[in-house]
Design a protein around this motif. Structure first.
Motif, PDB file in Angstrom:
ATOM      1  N   ARG A   1       0.816  -1.217   0.000  1.00 37.59           N
ATOM      2  CA  ARG A   1       0.000   0.000   0.000  1.00 37.59           C
ATOM      3  C   ARG A   1       0.848   1.265   0.000  1.00 37.59           C
ATOM      4  NH1 ARG A   1      -2.668  -3.984   2.775  1.00 37.59           N
ATOM      5  NH2 ARG A   1      -4.830  -4.344   2.115  1.00 37.59           N
ATOM      6  N   GLU A   2       1.952   1.246   0.726  1.00 43.93           N
ATOM      7  CA  GLU A   2       2.817   2.421   0.748  1.00 43.93           C
ATOM      8  C   GLU A   2       3.500   2.617  -0.602  1.00 43.93           C
ATOM      9  OE1 GLU A   2       1.659   1.262   4.641  1.00 43.93           O
ATOM     10  OE2 GLU A   2       2.670   0.081   3.097  1.00 43.93           O
ATOM     11  N   VAL A   3       3.811   1.531  -1.279  1.00 46.67           N
ATOM     12  CA  VAL A   3       4.359   1.628  -2.637  1.00 46.67           C
ATOM     13  C   VAL A   3       3.326   2.249  -3.574  1.00 46.67           C
ATOM     14  CG1 VAL A   3       5.238   0.332  -4.628  1.00 46.67           C
ATOM     15  CG2 VAL A   3       5.886  -0.346  -2.304  1.00 46.67           C
ATOM     16  N   LEU A   4       2.080   1.817  -3.428  1.00 46.99           N
ATOM     17  CA  LEU A   4       1.003   2.363  -4.257  1.00 46.99           C
ATOM     18  C   LEU A   4       0.843   3.859  -4.008  1.00 46.99           C
ATOM     19  CD1 LEU A   4      -1.096   1.494  -6.345  1.00 46.99           C
ATOM     20  CD2 LEU A   4      -2.677   1.032  -4.476  1.00 46.99           C
ATOM     21  N   ALA A   5       0.978   4.277  -2.768  1.00 49.19           N
ATOM     22  CA  ALA A   5       0.903   5.704  -2.442  1.00 49.19           C
ATOM     23  C   ALA A   5       2.047   6.475  -3.109  1.00 49.19           C
ATOM     24  CB  ALA A   5       0.941   5.895  -0.931  1.00 49.19           C
ATOM     25  N   HIS A   6       3.229   5.886  -3.131  1.00 50.89           N
ATOM     26  CA  HIS A   6       4.368   6.545  -3.793  1.00 50.89           C
ATOM     27  C   HIS A   6       4.113   6.681  -5.289  1.00 50.89           C
ATOM     28  CE1 HIS A   6       8.410   7.536  -5.090  1.00 50.89           C
ATOM     29  NE2 HIS A   6       8.409   6.461  -5.870  1.00 50.89           N
ATOM     30  N   ILE A   7       3.602   5.615  -5.904  1.00 46.63           N
ATOM     31  CA  ILE A   7       3.295   5.672  -7.337  1.00 46.63           C
ATOM     32  C   ILE A   7       2.267   6.761  -7.611  1.00 46.63           C
ATOM     33  CG2 ILE A   7       2.262   4.391  -9.261  1.00 46.63           C
ATOM     34  CD1 ILE A   7       3.425   1.833  -7.951  1.00 46.63           C
ATOM     35  N   THR A   8       1.243   6.826  -6.783  1.00 44.01           N
ATOM     36  CA  THR A   8       0.212   7.865  -6.927  1.00 44.01           C
ATOM     37  C   THR A   8       0.823   9.259  -6.855  1.00 44.01           C
ATOM     38  OG1 THR A   8      -1.473   6.413  -5.969  1.00 44.01           O
ATOM     39  CG2 THR A   8      -1.921   8.771  -5.919  1.00 44.01           C
ATOM     40  N   ASP A   9       1.816   9.411  -6.006  1.00 45.91           N
ATOM     41  CA  ASP A   9       2.445  10.719  -5.801  1.00 45.91           C
ATOM     42  C   ASP A   9       3.290  11.156  -6.991  1.00 45.91           C
ATOM     43  OD1 ASP A   9       3.142  13.021  -4.193  1.00 45.91           O
ATOM     44  OD2 ASP A   9       5.089  12.081  -3.864  1.00 45.91           O
ATOM     45  N   VAL A  10       3.969  10.211  -7.642  1.00 47.49           N
ATOM     46  CA  VAL A  10       4.940  10.602  -8.680  1.00 47.49           C
ATOM     47  C   VAL A  10       4.421  10.445 -10.106  1.00 47.49           C
ATOM     48  CG1 VAL A  10       6.877  10.058  -7.147  1.00 47.49           C
ATOM     49  CG2 VAL A  10       6.061   8.313  -8.764  1.00 47.49           C
ATOM     50  N   ILE A  11       3.299   9.737 -10.300  1.00 44.92           N
ATOM     51  CA  ILE A  11       2.763   9.518 -11.649  1.00 44.92           C
ATOM     52  C   ILE A  11       1.642  10.522 -11.918  1.00 44.92           C
ATOM     53  CG2 ILE A  11       1.418   7.908 -13.067  1.00 44.92           C
ATOM     54  CD1 ILE A  11       4.333   7.158 -12.959  1.00 44.92           C
ATOM     55  N   ASP A  12       1.641  11.108 -13.114  1.00 46.56           N
ATOM     56  CA  ASP A  12       0.616  12.096 -13.458  1.00 46.56           C
ATOM     57  C   ASP A  12      -0.749  11.455 -13.705  1.00 46.56           C
ATOM     58  OD1 ASP A  12       2.392  14.221 -13.290  1.00 46.56           O
ATOM     59  OD2 ASP A  12       2.974  14.095 -15.399  1.00 46.56           O
ATOM     60  N   THR A  13      -0.763  10.282 -14.343  1.00 47.02           N
ATOM     61  CA  THR A  13      -2.022   9.592 -14.605  1.00 47.02           C
ATOM     62  C   THR A  13      -2.664   9.144 -13.293  1.00 47.02           C
ATOM     63  OG1 THR A  13      -1.218   8.772 -16.734  1.00 47.02           O
ATOM     64  CG2 THR A  13      -3.072   7.596 -15.748  1.00 47.02           C
ATOM     65  N   PRO A  14      -3.969   9.314 -13.129  1.00 49.39           N
ATOM     66  CA  PRO A  14      -4.625   8.851 -11.901  1.00 49.39           C
ATOM     67  C   PRO A  14      -4.410   7.355 -11.662  1.00 49.39           C
ATOM     68  CG  PRO A  14      -6.073  10.317 -13.107  1.00 49.39           C
ATOM     69  CD  PRO A  14      -4.903  10.053 -14.007  1.00 49.39           C
ATOM     70  N   ILE A  15      -4.193   6.990 -10.403  1.00 46.39           N
ATOM     71  CA  ILE A  15      -3.973   5.606  -9.997  1.00 46.39           C
ATOM     72  C   ILE A  15      -5.196   5.116  -9.232  1.00 46.39           C
ATOM     73  CG2 ILE A  15      -2.507   4.030  -8.681  1.00 46.39           C
ATOM     74  CD1 ILE A  15      -1.115   5.245 -11.106  1.00 46.39           C
ATOM     75  N   MET A  16      -5.646   3.900  -9.554  1.00 46.75           N
ATOM     76  CA  MET A  16      -6.803   3.323  -8.864  1.00 46.75           C
ATOM     77  C   MET A  16      -6.379   2.138  -8.005  1.00 46.75           C
ATOM     78  SD  MET A  16     -10.592   2.348 -10.188  1.00 46.75           S
ATOM     79  CE  MET A  16     -10.274   0.985 -11.309  1.00 46.75           C
TER      80      MET A  16
ATOM     81  N   GLY B   1      -6.374   3.942   3.336  1.00 48.38           N
ATOM     82  CA  GLY B   1      -5.973   4.385   2.005  1.00 48.38           C
ATOM     83  C   GLY B   1      -6.100   5.881   1.830  1.00 48.38           C
ATOM     84  N   ALA B   2      -7.169   6.452   2.382  1.00 47.71           N
ATOM     85  CA  ALA B   2      -7.362   7.898   2.296  1.00 47.71           C
ATOM     86  C   ALA B   2      -6.327   8.631   3.142  1.00 47.71           C
ATOM     87  CB  ALA B   2      -8.770   8.266   2.745  1.00 47.71           C
ATOM     88  N   SER B   3      -5.969   8.058   4.285  1.00 45.74           N
ATOM     89  CA  SER B   3      -5.047   8.739   5.203  1.00 45.74           C
ATOM     90  C   SER B   3      -3.649   8.872   4.630  1.00 45.74           C
ATOM     91  CB  SER B   3      -4.995   7.997   6.544  1.00 45.74           C
ATOM     92  OG  SER B   3      -4.300   6.767   6.433  1.00 45.74           O
ATOM     93  N   ILE B   4      -3.233   7.926   3.770  1.00 44.20           N
ATOM     94  CA  ILE B   4      -1.896   8.008   3.155  1.00 44.20           C
ATOM     95  C   ILE B   4      -1.970   8.421   1.686  1.00 44.20           C
ATOM     96  CG2 ILE B   4      -0.957   6.289   4.743  1.00 44.20           C
ATOM     97  CD1 ILE B   4      -0.967   4.294   2.378  1.00 44.20           C
ATOM     98  N   ARG B   5      -3.165   8.809   1.250  1.00 46.87           N
ATOM     99  CA  ARG B   5      -3.417   9.150  -0.173  1.00 46.87           C
ATOM    100  C   ARG B   5      -2.836   8.051  -1.062  1.00 46.87           C
ATOM    101  NH1 ARG B   5      -7.303  12.396  -2.332  1.00 46.87           N
ATOM    102  NH2 ARG B   5      -6.951  12.391  -4.569  1.00 46.87           N
ATOM    103  N   MET B   6      -3.335   6.842  -0.814  1.00 49.03           N
ATOM    104  CA  MET B   6      -2.821   5.659  -1.497  1.00 49.03           C
ATOM    105  C   MET B   6      -3.145   5.655  -2.982  1.00 49.03           C
ATOM    106  SD  MET B   6      -3.406   1.726  -0.331  1.00 49.03           S
ATOM    107  CE  MET B   6      -5.188   1.792  -0.490  1.00 49.03           C
ATOM    108  N   ALA B   7      -4.259   6.286  -3.367  1.00 46.03           N
ATOM    109  CA  ALA B   7      -4.690   6.285  -4.766  1.00 46.03           C
ATOM    110  C   ALA B   7      -5.593   7.486  -5.018  1.00 46.03           C
ATOM    111  CB  ALA B   7      -5.432   4.983  -5.086  1.00 46.03           C
TER     112      ALA B   7
END
Length: 374
Positions: free
Chosen positions: A228-243, A257-263
């Protein structure tokens, strides 16, 4: 309290073959392998529910059937079917997990309650916000030429949303498919990407950046569900929305998921949340956090699709539309008495009280893998 009592509960195990194998980052699937729940009251009302698991995701059809027949049925016989929350709270205490079995139970109880009250399921859980929604088809056949033929047929039917299953046959294969899709259909095609956990965490950002050249609407679940933390990092650095799909099952998972802005988006699925109302709780948390939602599905018959359509009809805001294509374009057959309503590329919410659909007993018998339980 109502004047109705649960008199009989039966569980049907069925397997409907698929028109083609669908490949995913987490494995191949070639059919609809589910447990169908039939609850009948002493007043002659029948409610239907479906448990649609996937062993690599949520559970097994055999486990769902056992949870419903062995563990939950004894606590339901003789009870008032309208007391839905009471029965769902009982189910959580009696059986750990088995969210698909609980989804089937809630589905059947809401179906009965709707028939008693004259209200549709979406009206029972909050109200009907829309009559129809755009339908997405998953492009997942390892034979891409065959997939292109199917896409062309659906394009003629009015389908414009296509979600490419990626990560199962190599990065070059994924790039080739997306390039061909854009060449043929241009910007009119709404392209989405779903890795089904198929990327390695260390390499995920590089792969997704390559695919961004084809302007996907979102990228779904690129890494393992527990990362989940990896997914949050991807969400942070990728321009395309992550689901997030596999990484968010229930309200508690949605809150984290909302607390760490996972997606940027959560996929709503009745089967992983344990029912329509729990999925709406996930949607509420997402809405409060500024996270969009999408109507996802498992490998389902038209029965579970009907419940999914009622769920998404009750969501206040729906930008990204839904799936629910299995009964129309994936399975060789369905169990409903009338075809699940898909017209001109849009899923229509079934009309009438309860789920608004009926189940054909002959189809249940035709695709049975064992004798009914109960």
């Amino acid at each position: 309290m109502s004047d109705h009592k649960i008199e009989r509960i039966r569980v049907h195990r069925i397997l409907i073959p698929a028109k083609a194998v669908h490949s995913h980052g987490s494995g191949d699937v070639a059919g609809i392998n589910v447990a169908i729940l039939e609850i009948t009251t002493d007043t002659g009302i029948t409610g239907w529910g479906e448990a649609s698991p996937w062993p690599v995701f949520t559970g097994t059809a055999e486990g769902c059937a056992a949870a419903l027949h062995v563990h939950l049925r004894p606590h339901l016989i003789g009870q008032d079917p309208v007391q839905v929350e009471k029965h769902m709270s009982m189910a959580d205490k009696i059986v750990v997990g088995h969210t698909e079995a609980k989804a089937a139970l809630e589905m059947a109880l809401l179906d009965i309650t709707g028939q008693i009250s004259g209200l549709s399921v979406c009206e029972l859980v909050g109200g009907k916000m829309r009559d129809d929604m755009g339908m997405s088809f998953s492009v997942a056949n390892p034979d891409f030429d065959k997939d292109l033929e199917d896409v062309a047929t659906m394009w003629d039917d009015g389908v414009r949303i296509f979600k490419f299953k990626t990560g199962f046959a190599g990065h070059k294969f994924d790039l080739m498919r997306l390039e061909r899709m854009r060449e043929i259909y241009g910007e009119e095609a709404d392209i989405r990407i779903d890795y089904n956990q198929g990327l390695l965490a260390y390499d995920a950002v590089r792969c997704i950046r390559d695919l961004e050249a084809f302007r996907p609407t979102f990228v779904e679940q690129p890494v393992k569900m527990h990362e989940r933390e990896v997914l949050a990092h991807i969400t942070d650095v990728i321009d395309t929305p992550i689901m997030a799909d596999e990484s968010v099952f229930d309200p508690k998972g949605a809150l984290y998921g909302a607390s760490i802005r996972m997606a940027d988006i959560f996929s709503l699925k009745i089967m992983k949340s344990g029912g329509i109302r729990r999925a709406l709780e996930v949607a509420a948390i997402a809405r409060a956090a500024g996270i969009e939602v999408y109507g996802g599905c498992m490998f389902e018959t038209g029965l579970a699709h009907a419940a999914g359509a009622h769920l998404m009809a009750a969501v206040p805001d729906l930008v990204l539309q839904c799936e629910f294509y299995m009964a129309t374009y994936y399975a060789q057959d369905d169990i409903l008495t009338e075809a699940f309503p898909v017209r001109k590329g849009r899923v229509h919410v079934p009309e009438g009280p309860g789920l608004g659909v009926g189940v054909d007993p002959e189809k249940l018998a035709k695709y049975a893998v064992s004798a009914p339980l109960g």
